[in-house]
Design a protein around this motif. Structure first.
Motif, PDB file in Angstrom:
ATOM      1  N   SER A   1       0.860  -1.188   0.000  1.00 12.61           N
ATOM      2  CA  SER A   1       0.000   0.000   0.000  1.00 12.61           C
ATOM      3  C   SER A   1       0.893   1.233   0.000  1.00 12.61           C
ATOM      4  O   SER A   1       1.567   1.511   0.986  1.00 12.61           O
ATOM      5  N   THR A   2       0.918   1.946  -1.098  1.00 15.32           N
ATOM      6  CA  THR A   2       1.770   3.121  -1.230  1.00 15.32           C
ATOM      7  C   THR A   2       0.890   4.361  -1.275  1.00 15.32           C
ATOM      8  O   THR A   2       0.316   4.700  -2.305  1.00 15.32           O
ATOM      9  N   ILE A   3       0.760   5.007  -0.125  1.00 20.05           N
ATOM     10  CA  ILE A   3      -0.031   6.232  -0.047  1.00 20.05           C
ATOM     11  C   ILE A   3       0.825   7.427  -0.448  1.00 20.05           C
ATOM     12  O   ILE A   3       0.401   8.311  -1.179  1.00 20.05           O
ATOM     13  N   SER A   4       2.042   7.439   0.050  1.00 16.77           N
ATOM     14  CA  SER A   4       2.965   8.526  -0.271  1.00 16.77           C
ATOM     15  C   SER A   4       4.383   7.983  -0.228  1.00 16.77           C
ATOM     16  O   SER A   4       4.620   6.841   0.175  1.00 16.77           O
ATOM     17  N   PHE A   5       5.309   8.804  -0.649  1.00 14.87           N
ATOM     18  CA  PHE A   5       6.709   8.420  -0.688  1.00 14.87           C
ATOM     19  C   PHE A   5       7.533   9.427   0.110  1.00 14.87           C
ATOM     20  O   PHE A   5       7.007  10.362   0.706  1.00 14.87           O
ATOM     21  N   MET A   6       8.841   9.206   0.114  1.00 11.62           N
ATOM     22  CA  MET A   6       9.801  10.183   0.597  1.00 11.62           C
ATOM     23  C   MET A   6      10.923  10.270  -0.431  1.00 11.62           C
ATOM     24  O   MET A   6      11.167   9.314  -1.166  1.00 11.62           O
ATOM     25  N   VAL A   7      11.596  11.417  -0.473  1.00 14.45           N
ATOM     26  CA  VAL A   7      12.776  11.560  -1.309  1.00 14.45           C
ATOM     27  C   VAL A   7      13.954  12.003  -0.465  1.00 14.45           C
ATOM     28  O   VAL A   7      13.794  12.608   0.601  1.00 14.45           O
ATOM     29  N   ASN A   8      15.128  11.664  -0.934  1.00 10.57           N
ATOM     30  CA  ASN A   8      16.363  12.101  -0.295  1.00 10.57           C
ATOM     31  C   ASN A   8      17.462  11.981  -1.343  1.00 10.57           C
ATOM     32  O   ASN A   8      17.205  11.712  -2.514  1.00 10.57           O
ATOM     33  N   PHE A   9      18.699  12.168  -0.914  1.00  9.23           N
ATOM     34  CA  PHE A   9      19.825  11.990  -1.832  1.00  9.23           C
ATOM     35  C   PHE A   9      20.987  11.365  -1.084  1.00  9.23           C
ATOM     36  O   PHE A   9      21.096  11.463   0.143  1.00  9.23           O
ATOM     37  N   ALA A  10      21.839  10.675  -1.819  1.00 12.14           N
ATOM     38  CA  ALA A  10      23.064  10.098  -1.270  1.00 12.14           C
ATOM     39  C   ALA A  10      24.216  10.995  -1.672  1.00 12.14           C
ATOM     40  O   ALA A  10      24.355  11.361  -2.841  1.00 12.14           O
ATOM     41  N   SER A  11      25.029  11.343  -0.697  1.00  8.98           N
ATOM     42  CA  SER A  11      26.107  12.295  -0.949  1.00  8.98           C
ATOM     43  C   SER A  11      27.376  11.630  -1.457  1.00  8.98           C
ATOM     44  O   SER A  11      28.297  12.304  -1.884  1.00  8.98           O
ATOM     45  N   ALA A  12      27.432  10.296  -1.425  1.00  7.11           N
ATOM     46  CA  ALA A  12      28.616   9.592  -1.912  1.00  7.11           C
ATOM     47  C   ALA A  12      28.252   8.849  -3.189  1.00  7.11           C
ATOM     48  O   ALA A  12      27.102   8.449  -3.381  1.00  7.11           O
ATOM     49  N   PRO A  13      29.199   8.639  -4.085  1.00 11.32           N
ATOM     50  CA  PRO A  13      28.891   7.880  -5.308  1.00 11.32           C
ATOM     51  C   PRO A  13      28.390   6.483  -4.967  1.00 11.32           C
ATOM     52  O   PRO A  13      28.902   5.828  -4.055  1.00 11.32           O
TER      53      PRO A  13
END
Length: 231
Positions: A62-74
């Motif tokens: 059940s996917t109501i919403s998501f989150m986003v982020n970023f990885a700072s290392a390759p």
């Protein structure tokens, strides 16, 4: 809101073989055109927070919403772990956010494209975007190239990859050379059933021979004894 269910049957010979190999059953969700992270899993034995796989297994998604982020290392396919570089931002498909030059996400706006999550990246650094579920569990990470300054789009798909493999933690990047996977298309509010048969092949639908509750209990007991003898 997206609701999907995948029912996975594992016939007896393969249930014994996979548990004896100490393999886990993994599930990944496609984003854009790739599967890159382990989202859900069932291990050969139960551990806190994670049930083991049995003859019949159900993945409720059940996917109501998501989150986003970023990885700072390759990061790249084959890496096992990676570290998030910012603070998770709750977001839904059809929304946009700006990642400013200091690595901070703006509140999401409802000015995007249905089915897509858009990041307007203003951080000029070697970073990779990450999509997470609403609990903060990694679903996908961009393993191909760093985010460019400008628009970056993530499109979650209704496709799921399942396979057996040696232990990996939830949220880690999928190791290369996944063995004998199956990709299942599951539309919103739909249930798909698949079987991993005694021959080690994935087939659509339930097992050819249906088992009663009593027969399933007897099967589980035989599997437990067989795995203990092989230990």
């Amino acid at each position: 809101m997206s609701n999907q269910q995948i029912v996975v049957y594992i016939e007896e010979l393969q249930l014994v073989a996979q548990k004896t190999n100490n393999y886990s059953l993994y599930l990944a969700k496609k984003v854009n055109d790739s599967f890159t992270a382990i989202w859900l899993a069932k291990g050969p034995v139960s551990v806190p927070g994670q049930s083991s796989y049995q003859y019949k297994n159900i993945f409720d998604i059940s996917t109501i919403s998501f989150m986003v982020n970023f990885a700072s290392a390759p990061i790249k396919e084959g890496d096992i772990t990676f570290t998030s570089g910012g603070k998770n931002l709750a977001i839904q498909t059809g929304q946009t956010t700006t990642l400013n030059q200091y690595g901070v996400f703006s509140p999401p706006k409802n000015n995007g494209t249905p089915g897509e999550i858009i990041i307007d990246n203003q951080l000029d650094a070697d970073i990779h975007e990450i999509l997470l579920d609403s609990t903060g569990q990694n679903i996908w990470a961009n393993c191909t190239e760093p985010m460019s300054v400008g628009i970056s789009t993530m499109t979650p798909k209704n496709q799921f990859q399942l396979w057996f493999g040696s232990f990996q933690g939830l949220g880690s990047l999928i190791r290369g050379n996944v063995s004998n996977p199956i990709i299942v298309d599951v539309n919103d509010d739909e249930t798909k059933t698949i079987t991993y048969n005694n021959s080690g092949n994935w087939v659509a639908g339930e097992p050819a021979i249906r088992l009663s509750d009593t027969e399933i209990s007897e099967l589980n007991a035989r599997v437990k004894r067989a795995v203990m003898r092989a230990a």
